[in-house]
Write a protein that holds these residues in place. Structure first.
Motif, PDB file in Angstrom:
ATOM      1  N   SER A 183       0.794  -1.415  -0.025  1.00  0.00           N
ATOM      2  CA  SER A 183      -0.166  -0.080   0.000  1.00  0.00           C
ATOM      3  C   SER A 183       0.948   1.107  -0.095  1.00  0.00           C
ATOM      4  N   VAL A 184       1.953   1.338   1.012  1.00  0.00           N
ATOM      5  CA  VAL A 184       2.776   2.245   0.906  1.00  0.00           C
ATOM      6  C   VAL A 184       3.763   2.606  -0.558  1.00  0.00           C
ATOM      7  N   ASP A 185       4.057   1.419  -0.819  1.00  0.00           N
ATOM      8  CA  ASP A 185       4.635   1.414  -2.244  1.00  0.00           C
ATOM      9  C   ASP A 185       3.894   2.045  -3.256  1.00  0.00           C
ATOM     10  N   LEU A 186       2.621   1.733  -3.538  1.00  0.00           N
ATOM     11  CA  LEU A 186       1.735   2.263  -4.406  1.00  0.00           C
ATOM     12  C   LEU A 186       1.482   3.921  -4.279  1.00  0.00           C
ATOM     13  N   GLN A 214      12.836   2.873 -11.956  1.00  0.00           N
ATOM     14  CA  GLN A 214      12.451   1.837 -11.332  1.00  0.00           C
ATOM     15  C   GLN A 214      11.127   2.077 -10.427  1.00  0.00           C
ATOM     16  N   LEU A 215      10.752   3.268 -10.460  1.00  0.00           N
ATOM     17  CA  LEU A 215       9.349   3.596  -9.717  1.00  0.00           C
ATOM     18  C   LEU A 215       8.348   2.915 -10.507  1.00  0.00           C
ATOM     19  N   LEU A 218       9.602  -0.242  -2.519  1.00  0.00           N
ATOM     20  CA  LEU A 218      10.606   1.156  -2.312  1.00  0.00           C
ATOM     21  C   LEU A 218      11.767   0.805  -1.586  1.00  0.00           C
ATOM     22  N   VAL A 219      11.587  -0.059  -0.632  1.00  0.00           N
ATOM     23  CA  VAL A 219      12.778  -0.455   0.302  1.00  0.00           C
ATOM     24  C   VAL A 219      13.092  -2.028   0.354  1.00  0.00           C
ATOM     25  N   GLY A 220      14.083  -2.225   0.296  1.00  0.00           N
ATOM     26  CA  GLY A 220      14.445  -3.733   0.262  1.00  0.00           C
ATOM     27  C   GLY A 220      15.869  -4.086  -0.313  1.00  0.00           C
ATOM     28  N   PRO A 221      16.220  -5.214  -0.186  1.00  0.00           N
ATOM     29  CA  PRO A 221      17.429  -5.463  -0.821  1.00  0.00           C
ATOM     30  C   PRO A 221      17.704  -5.357  -2.275  1.00  0.00           C
ATOM     31  N   ARG A 222      18.899  -4.741  -2.905  1.00  0.00           N
ATOM     32  CA  ARG A 222      18.853  -4.312  -4.250  1.00  0.00           C
ATOM     33  C   ARG A 222      18.843  -5.583  -5.023  1.00  0.00           C
ATOM     34  N   PRO A 223      18.264  -5.469  -6.093  1.00  0.00           N
ATOM     35  CA  PRO A 223      17.966  -6.622  -7.164  1.00  0.00           C
ATOM     36  C   PRO A 223      19.353  -6.869  -7.862  1.00  0.00           C
ATOM     37  N   PRO A 237      13.031  -7.143  -3.879  1.00  0.00           N
ATOM     38  CA  PRO A 237      14.013  -6.137  -4.000  1.00  0.00           C
ATOM     39  C   PRO A 237      13.339  -4.868  -3.777  1.00  0.00           C
ATOM     40  N   GLY A 238      14.526  -3.954  -3.501  1.00  0.00           N
ATOM     41  CA  GLY A 238      13.999  -2.427  -3.386  1.00  0.00           C
ATOM     42  C   GLY A 238      14.766  -1.562  -4.236  1.00  0.00           C
TER      43      GLY A 238
END
Length: 468
Positions: free
Chosen positions: A250-253, A341-342, A352-357, A381-382
């Motif tokens: 939800s926050v990502d969207l 990447q958005l 938005l936040v997480g380990p980089r792909p 991934p973020g």
């Protein structure tokens, strides 16, 4: 201490605005302006504390240097001004004179930085600065960790002894323990050695600074359980719960939609400038590995020459890499190349936040070297993450993995929000975007050769001794 400093910060904001009004209006504040200030007053404390918290300005255990505090304070104060602008737009009836805001900005910055400078001075002059002993192996990673402590940690740690544990050699002597207030343990030391040293430090009330291995990280937030009268730890693979995934999506969207709207003029400019300054398309599409090792197409603005890996195969960008275009150097340093990447976030490929792909080629290599690497593929991934905020581009995959696993273990919406704020700092710091260096440093290059081979050099200073 945190509560005391927080209360002083709130006092400082009101003092800053009172002084600003007095200076701007020469001591005679007009009644309409006074009423305006009273309308804003209830919000000022909250608007100060929230960005200060987001930028780790109450993290006094983190042993931050004055320059870091000043940098974070300036960013927090800019966020504070934005909050005032939003509040003014929301309430519509209130307004603060620009001269008052600017005067209060610098007054508050001076007061809050002076307070943290005082705390830093007190810590570095005894309360916070500790005599330390480092216990390491001869592994290159341990040597690098020691070099970091000698350099960046010298303000906080006065290194008294370096003990190199090789095989069954003797542990630190009693006289060494009596001379130190903290002991740094390298992560490559055997488990029984760590246990023995931690026990020895505990009986002497000495702080242990442990560079965690993946076993220690697996214990973070482990759930205590009971089987009859037997206490056990339940350790689950790192993952997010259903509620956490729903909240995160939800926050990502919401945020990615707003950021795309704000960044659209810059992105449109990139679509024009990149093809004009170097041959090839503006958008670079590359396969990356996402949640549960499913591949997806990651979008970036092209920062290298077209078909940069055609002759070399997959390689990481180096420091001063000739393949990076002149415009590419700028957009990599400012993270503009990551804006497309958005769209990946909106599509659900990323968060938005997480380990980089990462690419499959490198993941295969990392899995061989780091068996715990697969854990970071259990979450999306973020665009940014704890490793991107706390580490640099040149930080090793092993150290970045520590940050990624720690993030997954400690996930919360508030942590995501703090990391998004911290990403502003990363964008403004060029050092964290530089490519990898060509080769690892030797012990001599790290400045440790005299410590590790004292017989071949002049004796080290009296405060630096070596055993092992």
């Amino acid at each position: 201490m945190k509560v005391f400093v927080l209360m002083l910060d709130c006092v400082f904001i009101y003092v800053s605005y009172m002084l600003a009004y007095k200076l701007v209006y020469h001591g005679d504040i007009p009644l309409p302006e006074w009423n305006t200030f009273l309308g804003y007053a209830p919000w000022l404390g909250l608007f100060t504390v929230v960005p200060y918290y987001m930028f780790y300005l109450y993290d006094f255990a983190g042993r931050q240097k004055p320059g870091t505090y000043l940098y974070n304070l300036m960013l927090a104060h800019l966020v504070f001004v934005v909050e005032l602008i939003v509040l003014n737009y929301w309430l519509k009836t209130l307004s603060l004179p620009l001269t008052v805001v600017i005067t209060a900005f610098f007054t508050q910055l001076l007061l809050t930085f002076s307070l943290r400078l005082l705390i830093f001075y007190i810590q570095s002059q005894g309360i916070g600065r500790k005599r330390a002993m480092a216990v390491i192996s001869r592994d290159q990673a341990d040597l690098s960790g020691l070099e970091q402590m000698l350099g960046k940690g010298s303000v906080w740690l006065d290194l008294q002894y370096v003990v190199v544990m090789d095989g069954d050699e003797a542990a630190p002597s009693d006289s060494m323990w009596e001379d130190v207030d903290a002991v740094l343990l390298a992560h490559d030391l055997p488990a029984d050695t760590k246990s023995s040293l931690i026990r020895a430090a505990g009986t002497r009330q000495i702080e242990v600074l442990l560079i965690p291995g993946f076993y220690e990280l697996s214990l973070v937030n482990a759930e205590p359980q009971q089987l009859d009268d037997l206490m056990i730890y339940s350790i689950m693979p790192p993952h997010l719960t259903l509620i956490e995934r729903v909240m995160k999506r939800s926050v990502d969207l919401l945020i990615s939609s707003l950021l795309l709207l704000v960044a659209s003029p810059i992105m449109l400019l990139m679509f024009i400038l990149i093809p004009l300054t170097s041959r090839g398309r503006a958008l670079f599409v590359q396969e990356r590995i996402g949640l549960h090792e499913k591949p997806f197409h990651l979008l970036k603005f092209r920062s290298m020459i077209d078909n940069a890996e055609q002759g070399t195969g997959p390689i990481l960008a180096g420091d001063g890499d000739a393949r990076i275009t002149r415009l590419g150097q700028f957009i990599r340093a400012t993270r503009i190349d990551e804006l497309p990447q958005l769209i990946n976030v909106l599509r659900g490929d990323m968060s938005l936040v997480g380990p980089r792909p990462e690419r499959a080629f490198f993941i295969s290599s990392f899995k061989t070297e780091l068996p715990h690497y697969t854990y970071r593929l259990m979450v999306k991934p973020g665009l940014t993450g704890l490793a991107q905020v706390k580490a640099n581009y040149t930080t090793s995959a092993e150290d970045k993995l520590r940050y990624d696993l720690l993030y997954i273990k400690n996930y919360s919406p508030m942590l995501d929000l703090r990391l998004l704020f911290q990403t502003i700092m990363v964008v403004l710091k060029r050092e964290q975007s530089r490519g990898i260096r060509a080769e690892a440093k030797s012990a001599a290059e790290l400045g440790l050769e005299k410590l590790l081979n004292p017989a071949a050099h002049e004796p080290p200073a009296a405060s630096k001794q070596l055993q092992g």
